[in-house]
Write a protein that holds these residues in place. Structure first.
Motif, PDB file in Angstrom:
ATOM      1  N   GLY A  96       0.805  -1.201   0.000  1.00  0.00           N
ATOM      2  CA  GLY A  96       0.000   0.000   0.000  1.00  0.00           C
ATOM      3  C   GLY A  96       0.844   1.260   0.000  1.00  0.00           C
ATOM      4  N   PRO A  97       0.213   2.427  -0.055  1.00  0.00           N
ATOM      5  CA  PRO A  97       0.931   3.698  -0.019  1.00  0.00           C
ATOM      6  C   PRO A  97       1.719   3.827   1.287  1.00  0.00           C
ATOM      7  CG  PRO A  97      -1.375   4.007  -0.639  1.00  0.00           C
ATOM      8  CD  PRO A  97      -1.248   2.611  -0.153  1.00  0.00           C
ATOM      9  N   ASP A  98       2.856   4.527   1.166  1.00  0.00           N
ATOM     10  CA  ASP A  98       3.735   4.707   2.321  1.00  0.00           C
ATOM     11  C   ASP A  98       3.672   6.160   2.789  1.00  0.00           C
ATOM     12  OD1 ASP A  98       6.214   5.056   3.948  1.00  0.00           O
ATOM     13  OD2 ASP A  98       6.568   2.991   3.310  1.00  0.00           O
ATOM     14  N   ALA A  99       3.773   6.376   4.108  1.00  0.00           N
ATOM     15  CA  ALA A  99       3.764   7.744   4.630  1.00  0.00           C
ATOM     16  C   ALA A  99       4.960   8.535   4.139  1.00  0.00           C
ATOM     17  CB  ALA A  99       3.747   7.705   6.166  1.00  0.00           C
ATOM     18  N   ARG A 100       6.044   7.855   3.793  1.00  0.00           N
ATOM     19  CA  ARG A 100       7.234   8.531   3.263  1.00  0.00           C
ATOM     20  C   ARG A 100       7.050   8.932   1.798  1.00  0.00           C
ATOM     21  NH1 ARG A 100      11.286   3.713   4.261  1.00  0.00           N
ATOM     22  NH2 ARG A 100       9.404   2.642   3.518  1.00  0.00           N
ATOM     23  N   GLY A 101       5.965   8.472   1.199  1.00  0.00           N
ATOM     24  CA  GLY A 101       5.762   8.689  -0.227  1.00  0.00           C
ATOM     25  C   GLY A 101       5.983   7.395  -0.979  1.00  0.00           C
ATOM     26  N   GLY A 102       5.375   7.279  -2.121  1.00  0.00           N
ATOM     27  CA  GLY A 102       5.542   6.074  -2.918  1.00  0.00           C
ATOM     28  C   GLY A 102       4.714   4.919  -2.398  1.00  0.00           C
ATOM     29  N   TRP A 103       5.161   3.751  -2.725  1.00  0.00           N
ATOM     30  CA  TRP A 103       4.433   2.512  -2.448  1.00  0.00           C
ATOM     31  C   TRP A 103       5.392   1.525  -1.802  1.00  0.00           C
ATOM     32  CZ3 TRP A 103      -0.756   1.504  -3.619  1.00  0.00           C
ATOM     33  CH2 TRP A 103      -1.187   0.177  -3.505  1.00  0.00           C
ATOM     34  N   THR A 104       4.906   0.763  -0.832  1.00  0.00           N
ATOM     35  CA  THR A 104       5.759  -0.189  -0.123  1.00  0.00           C
ATOM     36  C   THR A 104       5.071  -1.542  -0.033  1.00  0.00           C
ATOM     37  OG1 THR A 104       6.802   1.534   1.213  1.00  0.00           O
ATOM     38  CG2 THR A 104       6.946  -0.713   2.041  1.00  0.00           C
ATOM     39  N   VAL A 105       5.858  -2.558  -0.341  1.00  0.00           N
ATOM     40  CA  VAL A 105       5.433  -3.945  -0.152  1.00  0.00           C
ATOM     41  C   VAL A 105       6.274  -4.532   0.964  1.00  0.00           C
ATOM     42  CG1 VAL A 105       5.290  -6.259  -1.167  1.00  0.00           C
ATOM     43  CG2 VAL A 105       4.712  -4.238  -2.543  1.00  0.00           C
ATOM     44  N   THR A 106       5.634  -5.080   1.976  1.00  0.00           N
ATOM     45  CA  THR A 106       6.334  -5.661   3.115  1.00  0.00           C
ATOM     46  C   THR A 106       5.896  -7.105   3.291  1.00  0.00           C
ATOM     47  OG1 THR A 106       6.424  -3.516   4.223  1.00  0.00           O
ATOM     48  CG2 THR A 106       6.811  -5.468   5.585  1.00  0.00           C
ATOM     49  N   ALA A 107       6.862  -7.995   3.416  1.00  0.00           N
ATOM     50  CA  ALA A 107       6.576  -9.421   3.651  1.00  0.00           C
ATOM     51  C   ALA A 107       7.391  -9.895   4.835  1.00  0.00           C
ATOM     52  CB  ALA A 107       6.902 -10.249   2.415  1.00  0.00           C
ATOM     53  N   THR A 108       6.745 -10.627   5.715  1.00  0.00           N
ATOM     54  CA  THR A 108       7.411 -11.220   6.873  1.00  0.00           C
ATOM     55  C   THR A 108       7.193 -12.717   6.826  1.00  0.00           C
ATOM     56  OG1 THR A 108       6.986  -9.229   8.180  1.00  0.00           O
ATOM     57  CG2 THR A 108       7.618 -11.215   9.381  1.00  0.00           C
ATOM     58  N   LEU A 109       8.291 -13.480   6.786  1.00  0.00           N
ATOM     59  CA  LEU A 109       8.217 -14.925   6.652  1.00  0.00           C
ATOM     60  C   LEU A 109       9.011 -15.580   7.775  1.00  0.00           C
ATOM     61  CD1 LEU A 109       9.053 -15.116   2.833  1.00  0.00           C
ATOM     62  CD2 LEU A 109       6.787 -15.076   3.856  1.00  0.00           C
ATOM     63  N   PRO A 110       8.540 -16.679   8.343  1.00  0.00           N
ATOM     64  CA  PRO A 110       9.344 -17.420   9.329  1.00  0.00           C
ATOM     65  C   PRO A 110      10.596 -17.977   8.661  1.00  0.00           C
ATOM     66  CG  PRO A 110       7.383 -18.661   8.722  1.00  0.00           C
ATOM     67  CD  PRO A 110       7.229 -17.305   8.106  1.00  0.00           C
ATOM     68  N   ARG A 111      11.730 -17.838   9.320  1.00  0.00           N
ATOM     69  CA  ARG A 111      13.021 -18.166   8.683  1.00  0.00           C
ATOM     70  C   ARG A 111      13.078 -19.634   8.237  1.00  0.00           C
ATOM     71  NH1 ARG A 111      18.230 -19.730  10.316  1.00  0.00           N
ATOM     72  NH2 ARG A 111      17.495 -19.983  12.445  1.00  0.00           N
ATOM     73  N   GLN A 112      12.472 -20.528   9.015  1.00  0.00           N
ATOM     74  CA  GLN A 112      12.491 -21.954   8.667  1.00  0.00           C
ATOM     75  C   GLN A 112      11.129 -22.451   8.218  1.00  0.00           C
ATOM     76  OE1 GLN A 112      15.241 -23.834   8.412  1.00  0.00           O
ATOM     77  NE2 GLN A 112      16.354 -21.954   8.893  1.00  0.00           N
ATOM     78  N   GLY A 113      10.273 -21.556   7.751  1.00  0.00           N
ATOM     79  CA  GLY A 113       8.959 -21.979   7.281  1.00  0.00           C
ATOM     80  C   GLY A 113       9.050 -22.932   6.113  1.00  0.00           C
ATOM     81  N   GLY A 114       8.228 -23.977   6.132  1.00  0.00           N
ATOM     82  CA  GLY A 114       8.205 -24.942   5.045  1.00  0.00           C
ATOM     83  C   GLY A 114       9.315 -25.938   5.087  1.00  0.00           C
ATOM     84  N   ALA A 115      10.228 -25.879   6.084  1.00  0.00           N
ATOM     85  CA  ALA A 115      11.321 -26.839   6.154  1.00  0.00           C
ATOM     86  C   ALA A 115      10.801 -28.185   6.618  1.00  0.00           C
ATOM     87  CB  ALA A 115      12.405 -26.339   7.114  1.00  0.00           C
ATOM     88  N   ALA A 116      11.354 -29.271   6.068  1.00  0.00           N
ATOM     89  CA  ALA A 116      10.903 -30.620   6.428  1.00  0.00           C
ATOM     90  C   ALA A 116      11.360 -30.977   7.827  1.00  0.00           C
ATOM     91  CB  ALA A 116      11.436 -31.632   5.426  1.00  0.00           C
TER      92      ALA A 116
END
Length: 375
Positions: free
Chosen positions: A355-375
């Motif tokens: 979404g739009p960023d308060a600093r201007g422009g557009w920001t995409v942020t993703a947070t993923l567990p470091r070992q997500g999906g590991a067997a």
């Protein structure tokens, strides 16, 4: 009707549809005919044995249509068997009569809800008529009911198990199509967008700067070659396990997004932490999210001069941020790209926002567990 009964009454025939006929049906038909004749020959104490043998042989072809017309075949067998029993004043004592259970099994394995209800009622009516006319012993009645119930239950159990299996397979196919759609969108859209942007830049400078035009054409050729390589890799995966597979992109590969900078806006990547510590599924998802976010910024960020991609690898999670310095705009309806990014993050137990960023422009942020999906 009550809800469970109505649900059973309205139930469709089993899916997927049964095979029309297989080689085992012919073997079964021949075995029943032979057994009926042999048993009638070896059991002279059975009354009306040859009459019953002829009846069983005449009814044996119902086995060939038991899958396509389970209710009709069972109804014919019950009606004929009951009528002959009334005429001969007794129930059949030939063991070969047990093949009627195959017709009962087929009814509950393949028939519709209405067929099962009405067919079950016919079986009950035939049993009561036998009890009233021939007065069998309690053990015979209980044993016959138990065998009929067990046969019906077996048909229902296999029916529901196969149906559950078919639903699971369909769900797997849906997930595979979604995964393929995400990969195609992320890969092709990224490179094609870069090609389109650089082609526009080449058109702008073609008349005044032939050298810059040549550089743009070289960049377009490089992007097209990357697209072909990735498409061949994806097709190779679909063609089978023996195909050569391209390596799974990792966090370090996010730096390659800086290479597509022949046209504005420029991409700058900062990677903090150990990129090799994240699991392969998380690293691949982070790369695809970053790739799609950069593609969207190049295509839609008005007035943007740079795109900053920041990756922070912590002991617990991987945090990705893609920010452009273009004009702040209102959120747009979610397209395939944004949907795909959110799905990738959610599948690994993470989250993705855009979404739009308060600093201007557009920001995409993703947070993923470091070992997500590991067997």
């Amino acid at each position: 009707m009550t809800s469970p009964v109505r649900a059973l009454w309205d139930a469709p025939a089993a899916a997927p549809a049964p095979p029309r006929r297989v080689w085992r049906d012919g073997v079964l038909l021949g075995a029943v005919i032979v057994l009926a004749v042999v048993e009638a020959s070896l059991r002279p104490e059975v009354p009306w044995r040859w009459v019953w043998a002829v009846v069983l042989v005449a009814l044996a072809p119902t086995l060939l249509w038991r899958r396509q017309r389970p209710f009709t075949m069972l109804a014919i067998a019950i009606a004929v068997g009951t009528a002959v029993g009334l005429v001969t004043d007794g129930d059949p004592q030939l063991i070969t009569t047990a093949y009627f259970l195959i017709l009962l099994y087929a009814l509950f394995r393949w028939g519709s809800g209405r067929a099962m209800v009405v067919g079950g009622a016919l079986v009950v009516a035939g049993t009561l008529l036998t009890v009233l006319t021939s007065a069998p012993g309690p053990a015979d009645v209980v044993g016959g009911i138990a065998v009929a119930v067990a046969t019906s239950t077996l048909g229902l159990a296999i029916r529901w198990r196969r149906g559950a299996r078919a639903r699971e397979l369909e769900q797997v196919r849906v997930l595979e199509r979604e995964q393929l759609a995400r990969d195609l969108h992320d890969t092709v859209a990224h490179h094609v967008s870069a090609i389109a942007i650089q082609a526009q830049a080449g058109s702008a400078v073609a008349a005044t700067n032939p050298r810059a035009t040549a550089e743009v054409l070289e960049a377009i050729e490089a992007e097209a070659s990357r697209t072909l390589r990735e498409m061949r890799a994806m097709v190779g995966v679909l063609r089978g396990p023996d195909a050569a597979l391209a390596p799974t992109p990792g966090l370090a590969d996010i730096r390659s997004l800086e290479a597509t900078d022949a046209a504005s806006p420029r991409v700058f990547v900062r990677l903090d932490g150990d990129p090799g510590s994240a699991s392969a599924p998380v690293a691949a998802a982070a790369f695809r999210i970053a790739q799609e976010a950069v593609t969207n910024a190049r295509r839609h960020a008005r007035g943007a001069s740079r795109i900053d991609v920041t990756v922070q690898v912590d002991p617990a999670e991987v945090r990705l941020e893609v920010h452009d310095d273009g004009e702040a705009t209102a959120p747009a309806p979610a397209g395939y790209g944004l949907t795909g990014m959110r799905e990738r993050a959610a599948m690994l137990g993470g989250a993705c926002t855009a979404g739009p960023d308060a600093r201007g422009g557009w920001t995409v942020t993703a947070t993923l567990p470091r070992q997500g999906g590991a067997a």
